[in-house]
Scaffold this active site. Structure first.
Site, PDB file in Angstrom:
ATOM      1  N   GLU A  37      -7.072  77.481  33.505  1.00 26.67           N
ATOM      2  CA  GLU A  37      -7.464  76.542  34.554  1.00 26.67           C
ATOM      3  C   GLU A  37      -7.817  75.154  34.004  1.00 26.67           C
ATOM      4  O   GLU A  37      -8.962  74.697  34.140  1.00 26.67           O
ATOM      5  CB  GLU A  37      -8.622  77.101  35.382  1.00 26.67           C
ATOM      6  CG  GLU A  37      -8.309  78.461  35.988  1.00 26.67           C
ATOM      7  CD  GLU A  37      -9.347  78.930  37.014  1.00 26.67           C
ATOM      8  OE1 GLU A  37     -10.418  78.300  37.111  1.00 26.67           O
ATOM      9  OE2 GLU A  37      -9.083  79.908  37.720  1.00 26.67           O
ATOM     10  N   GLU A  65      -5.757  86.260  37.337  1.00 27.71           N
ATOM     11  CA  GLU A  65      -7.080  86.504  37.924  1.00 27.71           C
ATOM     12  C   GLU A  65      -6.959  86.593  39.432  1.00 27.71           C
ATOM     13  O   GLU A  65      -6.274  85.769  40.048  1.00 27.71           O
ATOM     14  CB  GLU A  65      -8.069  85.354  37.634  1.00 27.71           C
ATOM     15  CG  GLU A  65      -8.574  85.279  36.233  1.00 27.71           C
ATOM     16  CD  GLU A  65      -9.562  84.126  36.023  1.00 27.71           C
ATOM     17  OE1 GLU A  65     -10.231  83.701  36.991  1.00 27.71           O
ATOM     18  OE2 GLU A  65      -9.643  83.666  34.876  1.00 27.71           O
TER      19      GLU A  65
HETATM   20  C1  FCB Z   1     -12.144  81.261  37.790  1.00 25.72           C
HETATM   21  C2  FCB Z   1     -12.471  81.338  36.316  1.00 25.72           C
HETATM   22  C3  FCB Z   1     -13.127  82.615  35.891  1.00 25.72           C
HETATM   23  C4  FCB Z   1     -14.088  83.141  36.928  1.00 25.72           C
HETATM   24  C5  FCB Z   1     -13.486  83.121  38.320  1.00 25.72           C
HETATM   25  C6  FCB Z   1     -14.391  83.652  39.398  1.00 25.72           C
HETATM   26  O1  FCB Z   1     -12.079  79.922  38.180  1.00 25.72           O
HETATM   27  O2  FCB Z   1     -11.297  81.197  35.550  1.00 25.72           O
HETATM   28  O3  FCB Z   1     -13.732  82.399  34.649  1.00 25.72           O
HETATM   29  O4  FCB Z   1     -15.291  82.484  36.860  1.00 25.72           O
HETATM   30  O5  FCB Z   1     -13.087  81.826  38.639  1.00 25.72           O
END
Ligand code: FCB
Length: 450
Positions: free
Chosen positions: A166, A353
């Site tokens: 990110e 994620e």
């Molecule tokens: C993302 C992050 C991760 C976590 C999630 C909830 O933005 O990459 O580390 O905190 O959110």
């Protein structure tokens, strides 16, 4: 009940990040990171929480890998703490830090779990921030120096690599609005940092190819969809600006070789300084795109701020908000994957994620009956399945997160884990939640039901 079978070689996993789980913040020669510095300052983090101990994964690693094996995941996504490896960011390496990840990788392989390692999940060494951090063009060579050390030690055994996690968040929350470490509020720095993150990504991919490893390398981006609130030209162009800032600043240079024109025009003098040849380096072919999906937004014009817009979470009928203030919107997850298919050349993708924190309580035995998380994951797995059925090239899916952990500015208040962690207990006791069993069954059947 409808069945959603996934392809035989689909990879199911779970994800974490070094600063959020490891603790041991100053042990075994580790240097200070920007998150150590930031969390140690007053009033930066809810309740004054820090990652000093977190889940104490640094001292519980074999136990955690045993839990992963019980869960049945085929791959584990983790990040490497740069200041554990090079305490000052560059120069002298710390063998004890390297050893920790060496043991982790071997432990995973012995458990039949493929390592998926991210080089930068936000914990830049503070010594490098003192030299300007990602806003300094030297960050590109600092990062490749660090990557070379890590590749030499681990790349013979690690299947998947991501350069950055990110970069939008690093650049625009770390340097733009200052919500996150290093807490700098300067949009010119933020745009320059974004360019250096992209350039260091490209240089690192290049280095990985030169070193001749057989694994795959990519980058992890937080992506969503952005719809205008009305069809008015003002709302439409506001939505395009936000999409360009969040998706386009990273997707476009990496997959198309240029920055989004509308945004560069809008920010004028704040546009990053780009040297000849930079864009070619950034546009190195990657083996996969890592997609972190949490939310999508409805955008409208409003006459304040740099981008002159405001946004609201998009929520699917029958769903609500998470504790983080993110709208639950699986339909837009499908739409996003199809957008990547259609407009970005259908790259090979992993969901690196996806997950949620809904505040579901633990009972006296630390057990959490998290039906809300199960419903959330089921809906998102189905949404991904739907996109695959329409041709999106999705290869795997990592749930965020393996266990409850330090959720950045919200500290330990928000729990994203499949495993509950008791942050009051000295041993940080782990207790699998109901979602852990549910996910184990999904993986075993390679099918989502319902
Ligand atoms: C993302 C992050 C991760 C976590 C999630 C909830 O933005 O990459 O580390 O905190 O959110």
């Amino acid at each position: 009940m409808t069945q959603y079978p996934f392809p035989e070689d689909f990879i199911w996993g779970a994800a974490t990040a070094a600063y959020q789980i490891e603790g041991a913040w100053d042990e075994d020669g580790k240097g200070e990171s920007v998150w150590d510095r930031f969390t140690h300052q007053p009033f930066r983090i809810l309740n004054g929480d820090t990652g000093d101990v977190a889940c104490d994964h640094y001292h519980h690693m074999p136990e955690d890998v045993a839990l992963m094996k019980e869960l049945g995941i085929q791959s584990y996504r983790f990040s490497i703490g740069w200041p554990r490896i090079l305490p000052q960011g560059i120069g002298t390496t710390e063998p004890r830090g390297l050893d920790f990840y060496d043991r982790l990788v071997d432990e995973l392989l012995n458990a039949g779990i493929l390592p998926n390692a991210t080089l930068n999940h936000w914990d830049l060494p503070q010594a490098l921030q003192d030299k300007g951090g990602w806003a300094n063009r030297d960050s590109v060579s600092w990062f490749t120096e660090y990557a070379a050390v890590v590749f030499e030690k681990l790349a013979d055994r690690v299947a998947f690599w991501a350069t950055h996690n990110e970069p939008y968040v690093v650049a625009f929350m770390g340097y733009g609005d200052g919500t996150f470490a290093p807490g700098i509020a300067s949009y010119p720095q933020a745009f320059q940092a974004a360019h250096h993150l992209n350039l260091s990504h490209g240089k690192t991919v290049e280095l990985y190819r030169q070193m001749g490893y057989e694994g795959q390398i990519g980058i992890v981006l937080n992506l969503g969809t952005f719809h205008p609130k009305t069809s008015s030209p003002a709302d439409v162009s506001a939505a395009e600006r936000l999409e360009s800032l969040i998706n386009g600043m990273f997707l476009d240079p990496i997959l198309k070789g240029h920055y989004p024109g509308n945004l560069m025009h809008w920010i004028g003098d704040m546009a990053p300084e780009i040297h000849d040849g930079d864009m070619d380096i950034i546009q190195q072919p990657i083996d996969f795109l890592g997609v972190n999906y949490y939310f999508s937004q409805t955008v409208s014009f409003q006459p304040h701020g740099l981008l002159k817009l405001t946004s609201k979470p998009k929520i699917d009928p029958g769903w609500g908000m998470t504790l983080k203030g993110w709208g639950i919107c699986p339909s837009q997850f499908t739409e996003l994957l199809l957008h990547l298919r259609q407009d970005y050349g259908n790259p090979a993708m992993f969901i690196t994620e996806n997950g949620t924190a809904l505040g579901e309580p633990a009972d006296a035995n630390n057990f959490v009956n998290d039906q809300g998380r199960i419903n959330y994951l089921r809906a998102h797995f189905r949404a991904a399945h739907q996109a695959m059925a329409q041709g999106a090239d999705l290869r795997g899916y990592y749930v965020w997160s393996l266990m409850d952990n330090f959720e950045w500015a919200e500290g330990f208040d928000l729990r994203f884990g499949l495993i509950h962690v008791d942050f009051d207990a000295p041993d940080r006791k782990r207790t699998p939640k109901a979602s852990f069993d549910w996910y184990r069954q999904v993986i075993e059947d390679n099918t989502v039901y319902g």
